[in-house]
Enzyme design. Sequence first.
Site, PDB file in Angstrom:
ATOM      1  NE  ARG A 136       9.060  17.581  -8.031  1.00  0.00           N
ATOM      2  CZ  ARG A 136       8.258  17.760  -6.996  1.00  0.00           C
ATOM      3  NH1 ARG A 136       8.279  16.914  -5.997  1.00  0.00           N
ATOM      4  NH2 ARG A 136       7.442  18.788  -6.937  1.00  0.00           N
TER       5      ARG A 136
ATOM      6  CG  HIS B  80     -27.663   0.371 -18.821  1.00  0.00           C
ATOM      7  ND1 HIS B  80     -29.024   0.366 -18.950  1.00  0.00           N
ATOM      8  CD2 HIS B  80     -27.395  -0.377 -17.716  1.00  0.00           C
ATOM      9  CE1 HIS B  80     -29.567  -0.318 -17.957  1.00  0.00           C
ATOM     10  NE2 HIS B  80     -28.594  -0.792 -17.195  1.00  0.00           N
TER      11      HIS B  80
ATOM     12  CE  LYS C  41      -1.416   2.519 -11.332  1.00  0.00           C
ATOM     13  NZ  LYS C  41      -1.543   3.358 -10.179  1.00  0.00           N
TER      14      LYS C  41
ATOM     15  CD  GLU D 268      -0.396   5.351 -14.145  1.00  0.00           C
ATOM     16  OE1 GLU D 268       0.093   6.486 -14.151  1.00  0.00           O
ATOM     17  OE2 GLU D 268      -0.882   4.835 -13.114  1.00  0.00           O
TER      18      GLU D 268
ATOM     19  CE  LYS E 106       5.008   8.695  -7.345  1.00  0.00           C
ATOM     20  NZ  LYS E 106       4.117   7.563  -7.596  1.00  0.00           N
TER      21      LYS E 106
ATOM     22  CD1 TRP F 127       5.328  16.209 -17.301  1.00  0.00           C
ATOM     23  CD2 TRP F 127       4.166  18.091 -17.040  1.00  0.00           C
ATOM     24  NE1 TRP F 127       4.036  15.977 -17.735  1.00  0.00           N
ATOM     25  CE2 TRP F 127       3.304  17.110 -17.579  1.00  0.00           C
ATOM     26  CE3 TRP F 127       3.643  19.369 -16.796  1.00  0.00           C
ATOM     27  CZ2 TRP F 127       1.963  17.355 -17.872  1.00  0.00           C
ATOM     28  CZ3 TRP F 127       2.305  19.606 -17.088  1.00  0.00           C
ATOM     29  CH2 TRP F 127       1.488  18.605 -17.622  1.00  0.00           C
TER      30      TRP F 127
ATOM     31  CG  ASN G  78       7.742  22.761  -9.608  1.00  0.00           C
ATOM     32  OD1 ASN G  78       6.917  22.586 -10.499  1.00  0.00           O
ATOM     33  ND2 ASN G  78       7.672  22.168  -8.432  1.00  0.00           N
ATOM     34  N   GLY G  79       6.337  25.377 -11.469  1.00  0.00           N
ATOM     35  CA  GLY G  79       5.055  26.053 -11.262  1.00  0.00           C
ATOM     36  C   GLY G  79       4.619  26.759 -12.532  1.00  0.00           C
TER      37      GLY G  79
ATOM     38  CB  CYS H 293       9.562  21.142 -12.831  1.00  0.00           C
ATOM     39  SG  CYS H 293       8.806  21.623 -14.375  1.00  0.00           S
TER      40      CYS H 293
ATOM     41  CD  GLU I 296      -5.042   2.567  -9.008  1.00  0.00           C
ATOM     42  OE1 GLU I 296      -5.663   3.565  -9.373  1.00  0.00           O
ATOM     43  OE2 GLU I 296      -3.795   2.509  -8.990  1.00  0.00           O
TER      44      GLU I 296
END
Length: 605
Positions: free
Chosen positions: A27, A500, A481, A484, A600, A74, A98-99, A2, A477
Amino acid sequence: MCGIIGYTGKGKAAQIMLDALELLEYRGYDSAGIALLNQGHTQILKSAGRVKDLRKLYAGQKPDGQCGIGHTRWATHGGVCDKNAHPHRFGRITLIHNGIIENYRELIEKYHLQGKLESETDTEVVAAVVERFYTGDPYSALRRTVLKLKGTFALAVLFDDQPDKIFAVRNVSPIVAAVTDGGAMLSSDVAAIVPYTQDYFVVPEFHVVSLSPEGIELFDLSGDREEIEWMKADWDVGKSGKEGYPFYMEKEIMEQPDAVRETILPRIRNGKPDFSQEGIPDEMFVDCKRICVIACGTAMHAGLVGKSLIQAMIGIHVDVVMASEFMYNDPVVDKETLVIAISQSGETIDTLEALKFARKCGSPSISIVNVKGASIARASEYVVYTNAGPEIAVASTKAYTTQLAVLYLLTARMAMARNLWDEKKLTGYMQELSRVPEVMEQVLKTKEEIHRLAGVILNAKDVFMIGRGLDYSILLEGSLKLKEVSYIHSEAYASGELKHGTIALITEDTPVIAVVTQDKLKSKELSNIREVQSRGARVLLLIKENEALEEGQEWSCVYRLPKMEDSFMVMPASVVLQLIAYYVSLDKGLDVDKPRNLAKVVTVE
Ligand code: F6R
């Protein structure tokens, strides 16, 4: 998560807030809203959707006002819909948050709020509690409220009868504030403030800050006024825009040579790694018996590269722990464990909590952070800032490679402090590190070729990525990428592990990206590639230029990486993997910078 913004002053609050919300949208981007306070009357505009939808709403009504708060969400409590969007209002109080308020259900019971709330959010409950305690003194109402809250919060509040004033208070979730020309602003991060001023401060936890057109005042929870500790943002304002690129992700990938340069050059003195500006004593590197890296996501992947470097070159044991799992595995850290916390935002709650725990156990700590003054930077003993500048795209790129750059420097300093390398070895290593930006530039010049390579996996449902050692670390990584930003399922596998189990998934035409950059692993990696090719896989190979390939092995595509000493090859190879993910997302017509469900800055556990 947020984004929050507040503005009061001579300017047009709504316009300033809408522009700021666009900069903060990374955010959280499932809903957005603003509230404007004008002569005792508060008007709220909010809706599910993006800031551009809020702009349309605003254009239809154009409410007036020079003081307001704004939010981009968010969702945590309550689904994504207009009524759950912030700001929330109860009585005379309008509030954004926010939280997470963990005890919001208890508060509903305690203050008999059942049936009186319009939304399903924990935030509206806080507005109701502030209203309950408000008798004309905002400081007292906020003080009393925060003492009742359990959880993390950054709250910005308007009181109907407090003209032109915004009040804010926080625990863990960040708020920064600044005086601007003719006004004052607060925000959840500096990205929204740097277009107006470079001077800002981080609002301390459990302090009440009040903003008015005349300036900013700060009080502790006992009501005593406190001095403000100002900081300077050294982020270039111009760097917050897209500068002609269709997406921030591309711009940020392209900025990597400069970002790496800015990160390493100030830390090289007389050709040697130097952390004197950070004040890190060499004893820290000498006294530790092991290292524990804590980080999440991309930052954790940077830690994996660090582990390979440090174990190979220094010979001490390094654990890399996902910060989100750290507390659940009975962590063993002590004063002989050097803890390295890595975080772009410096606000990831799991990393922050793990770091705080390690410090309580007596561990010395260094954090590698991009955002100045962020919570993780402040919670660690020493901080090394990656000078990557603002990273706006949700998918991290330049923060990752600058984190790697810092890890290369730390490794060299550790070797120096422990007298492990002779002059020649140190000089060679530092020269190779200094070459990284120009080698990255070479890769970036070939972006059209990489765009064509990305076409190979554009319509894939699943992609496998295989490599060993450092190659495997960067593929983890690369795979993150791709997932997402393109929504293609992909898995990175250590090539030797395929047999395996996972090789069962390789069938005719399965796309596989293979990275082969380590001489000592080349023959093993190439035979693992043969194993998937014999099962029909189409292999896209990244390998060093001039590296011989056997006749008869068929490749879907081969990309030649500019050559560096093996331990540095992760740098050019990472850029190629980032560009592949980017172009797949671009060609699929996706919103590259804002992948679904993500945000983010992850400030909830
Ligand atoms: C992926 C990505 C995330 C972050 C992770 C940690 O592209 O950006 O995986 O790396 O959420 O964030 P920071 O580095 O801010 O602690």
